[in-house]
Design an enzyme around this catalytic site. Structure first.
Site, PDB file in Angstrom:
ATOM      1  N   GLU A  73       0.875  -1.173   0.000  1.00 23.72           N
ATOM      2  CA  GLU A  73       0.000   0.000   0.000  1.00 23.72           C
ATOM      3  C   GLU A  73       0.908   1.219   0.000  1.00 23.72           C
ATOM      4  O   GLU A  73       1.644   1.465   0.955  1.00 23.72           O
ATOM      5  CB  GLU A  73      -0.905  -0.014   1.224  1.00 23.72           C
ATOM      6  CG  GLU A  73      -2.156   0.800   0.980  1.00 23.72           C
ATOM      7  CD  GLU A  73      -2.339   1.888   1.998  1.00 23.72           C
ATOM      8  OE1 GLU A  73      -3.057   1.652   2.963  1.00 23.72           O
ATOM      9  OE2 GLU A  73      -1.745   2.968   1.825  1.00 23.72           O
ATOM     10  N   CYS A  99      -2.439   8.339   4.079  1.00 24.21           N
ATOM     11  CA  CYS A  99      -2.236   7.952   2.677  1.00 24.21           C
ATOM     12  C   CYS A  99      -3.460   8.276   1.843  1.00 24.21           C
ATOM     13  O   CYS A  99      -3.345   8.609   0.670  1.00 24.21           O
ATOM     14  CB  CYS A  99      -1.851   6.483   2.571  1.00 24.21           C
ATOM     15  SG  CYS A  99      -2.891   5.403   3.544  1.00 24.21           S
TER      16      CYS A  99
END
Ligand code: ADP
Length: 511
Positions: A231, A265
Site C-alpha cells: 500500500e 495515505c
C-alpha cells in the site's frame, strides 16, 4: 548494536531509544517465530480468537497510556492519538470473530458432470511467517491493521515499524506478551536495512510506505519468489459538483485534507470544483479552515491539528507550497511553517494547476489546493491525470451521478459525499491502483485469506476401480469415449455430439 533516538516532533525531546537491529538479529527472531507458528496454526481460528480478544481487552484497558506513547512520538492531537488504539480494537473484533468462517474449508461444485466423482476441497493454510513493515503516520493503528488479520490467519508475524515512531508498535508487542499469548508476534526496530532483512527472511511481505521503497521491496520479493502486498503513496482527488451540499463538501474536504496534518495515505490532496459553485466552496472551505485550532495537546483534547511527524516531511510540504506560490498560486490561509517544532499551518491554495507539484506529487501535509473546472468531464480527466490511484471522493446531490463518476475514476476506493469511509469498512478491500500499490488489505474474507496458501484437495466420492481410464496401459476405445465425453461436456451446439476420430477409426479394435 547501534541505537535510534525517538524524538517528540513538537519539542524535539528524546522520548525513547530503540536498538537498530542488524540482519542476523532479524533472522534469529524469524527462526524463533517458526518454532511457535505450527502450534498457533494448529489451535485454529477459535483458539486464536481467544488470544486476540484478550489483546483487545488489553488495548481497551491501556488506551490512555498507549495514546500517550502515540502522541509522544508523533505530535498528534489527543483525539487523533486515541483513534489508533480504538481502530485496532474495532479491527480485532471483526477478524477475531470472523476468521473461523473466512478460513473454513470450501467445497466448490465441480465444473463438469464428469468431475462429480470427486469431492473437492479448498483449504486455507497460512504462510508461516508474515513480515509487516509500516510507516510513521499511525504508529499503532498502521501495524495493527495488518498484524491482526495475519495473526488471525494463523501466521506468525514479525513487525518492523518506522524508525521514526517505533515505540507504539513496541506497546502492541508488550500487550501481546502481558496477556501471555504464544510468542508468535515479534517486533524488530531499525531503519531500511532492518526492513530489508525482514524481506529476506519471511514468507510473505505486507508493506505500507512510499512508492520508492515499495518498488525496492517488490524487486527483493521477486528474487525470493515470495508474495507481497503493497500500500503506497496517493494523490487523492475530491470532485465537488455544482449540485453538491456545499457546506458538507467544505467540512468533509477540510477534514479529509487536514486530519492528522494531512499525513494520511488517503487524505484529500487536490480538489476540483465545478465553476458555478467554486466561489462559494472556496469561501466556506477557507472560513472553516481558519477556525481550526493547531497546537500540542496533553491528555485534554484542545486542538484539531498537530505537528508533522518529522522535519523532512515538513520540508516537503514547504517545497510544494513554495513551488505553487512561485508559479502564481495564492494561499488564502496558511502557507508556511508556524515556526515552532514541526507545525505547518493548515493551508488553502487557489489558482493552482497541474504544472505545480502540489497537484501532482504526494504532499502528505496540511494543504488543500483547489482548482476550478468547467464541468464533470474536465474534473474526471484531471482527477485521472495522476500516476497514483489510491482513493477519491465525489460530492454531489445525485447519488446515481456520483456512482457513475466513481466508476470512471482510476482509484482503489471512491467515497460519495464522504472521506475515509471505506477505511472504516473492513468488509471492503483497501488497495491502491497504479503506483499506489499492489494487492489490498481487508475485503472481508480476503483480508485473512491473502495470508494463506490455498491447497486443493480431491478425494473419491465413489468406490475406486483398480485403475482409472486415463492410466497406463491405454485402452484406446475407453479413452476415446472419455475424451468424447469431455468434449461433449464443454463444447456448445452440435459440436457437443461430434465423436472423436480415434473412436471412428479404431472403433472396436481397441482393448
Ligand atoms: P516513509 O516516507 O513513510 O518513511 P518509507 O517507504 O521510506 O516511507 O518507509 C516505510 C517503512 O519501510 C519504514 O518502516 C522503513 O524503515 C522501511 N524501509 C525503508 N527502506 C526499506 C527497504 N529497502 N526494505 C524494507 N523496508 C524498508
Amino acid at each position: 548494536m547501534t541505537e535510534i533516538e525517538v524524538r517528540n516532533p513538537v519539542t524535539g525531546a528524546v522520548v525513547g531509544t530503540v536498538p537498530n537491529e542488524p540482519a542476523d538479529a532479524v533472522a534469529a527472531k524469524v527462526r524463533e517465530l517458526r518454532l511457535y507458528q505450527q502450534e498457533w496454526e494448529a489451535i485454529g481460528p477459535d483458539g486464536r480468537k481467544e488470544w486476540l480478544l484478550k489483546l483487545q481487552d488489553w488495548l481497551i484497558d491501556n488506551t490512555d497510556r498507549v495514546a500517550d506513547v502515540v502522541q509522544s512520538e508523533s505530535g498528534k492531537p489527543r483525539v487523533d492519538a486515541l483513534i489508533d488504539p480504538s481502530f485496532a480494537v474495532d479491527l480485532i473484533g471483526y477478524y477475531a470473530r470472523r476468521a473461523g468462517k473466512f478460513l473454513a474449508d470450501e467445497h466448490p461444485a465441480p465444473h463438469s458432470p464428469l468431475a462429480r466423482v470427486k469431492r473437492l476441497t479448498t483449504v486455507y493454510r497460512p504462510y508461516p511467517v508474515v513480515g509487516v513493515i509500516t510507516p510513521w503516520n499511525f504508529p499503532l493503528a498502521m501495524p495493527a491493521l495488518d498484524v491482526i488479520p495475519a495473526l488471525a490467519a494463523g501466521a506468525a508475524v514479525i513487525l518492523k515499524p518506522s524508525e521514526v515512531t517505533p515505540l507504539s508498535a513496541l506497546e502492541l508487542a508488550r500487550g501481546w506478551a502481558e496477556i501471555g499469548a504464544p510468542p508468535v508476534l515479534a517486533v524488530v526496530t531499525g531503519a531500511g536495512e532492518t526492513g530489508a532483512a525482514v524481506v529476506d527472511n519471511v514468507d510473505y511481505v505486507q508493506f505500507t510506505g512510499s512508492t520508492r521503497t515499495g518498488r525496492a521491496i517488490a524487486a527483493a520479493c521477486a528474487q525470493r519468489l515470495i508474495p507481497f502486498s503493497l500500500e503506497l503513496g496517493g494523490k487523492d482527488p475530491a470532485i465537488v459538483l455544482a449540485d453538491a451540499d456545499i457546506d458538507r463538501a467544505a467540512y468533509g474536504i477540510a477534514f479529509g485534507g487536514l486530519f492528522n496534518s494531512g499525513q494520511v495515505c488517503i487524505s484529500v490532496e487536490r480538489v476540483y470544483v465545478e465553476a458555478p459553485v467554486y466561489d462559494e466552496f472556496v469561501t466556506k472551505l477557507t472560513d472553516h479552515v481558519r477556525e481550526l485550532r493547531q497546537g500540542a495537546d496533553g491528555r485534554q483534547p484542545r486542538h484539531h491539528i498537530g505537528a508533522m511527524a518529522n522535519e523532512a516531511q515538513c520540508d516537503i510540504v514547504a517545497r510544494h507550497v513554495d513551488d505553487a506560490l512561485a508559479k502564481g498560486a495564492r494561499a488564502l490561509t496558511g502557507g508556511k511553517p508556524t515556526g515552532t517544532g514541526t507545525f505547518f499551518e493548515p493551508t488553502v491554495l487557489v489558482d493552482v494547476d497541474h504544472r505545480m507539484s502540489c497537484m501532482t506529487e504526494e504532499t502528505f501535509g496540511p494543504t488543500l489546493p483547489v482548482m476550478k473546472v468547467a464541468d464533470e468531464t474536465e474534473a474526471v480527466a484531471l482527477a485521472n491525470d495522476s500516476d497514483y490511484g489510491l482513493s477519491a471522493s465525489v460530492w454531489t446531490g445525485d447519488k446515481v451521478r456520483g456512482e457513475r463518476i466513481a466508476r470512471q475514476l482510476n482509484a482503489g476506493a471512491v467515497n460519495i459525499n464522504d472521506v475515509f469511509s471505506n477505511l472504516f469498512n473492513f468488509a471492503l478491500p483497501m488497495g491502491g491502483w497504479q503506483q499506489s500499490g499492489i494487492g489490498a488489505r481487508w475485503g472481508g474474507a480476503e483480508g485473512v485469506r491473502k495470508y494463506c496458501r490455498k491447497q486443493a484437495l480431491t478425494s473419491p466420492m465413489l468406490p475406486t476401480q483398480q485403475k482409472e481410464l486415463f492410466w497406463f496401459p491405454y485402452s484406446t476405445k475407453k479413452l476415446g469415449l472419455a475424451l468424447t465425453a469431455m468434449r461433449a461436456a464443454g463444447a456448445r451446439g452440435a459440436r457437443r455430439f461430434g465423436v472423436l476420430d480415434v473412436i471412428n477409426t479404431i472403433g472396436g479394435k481397441g482393448k
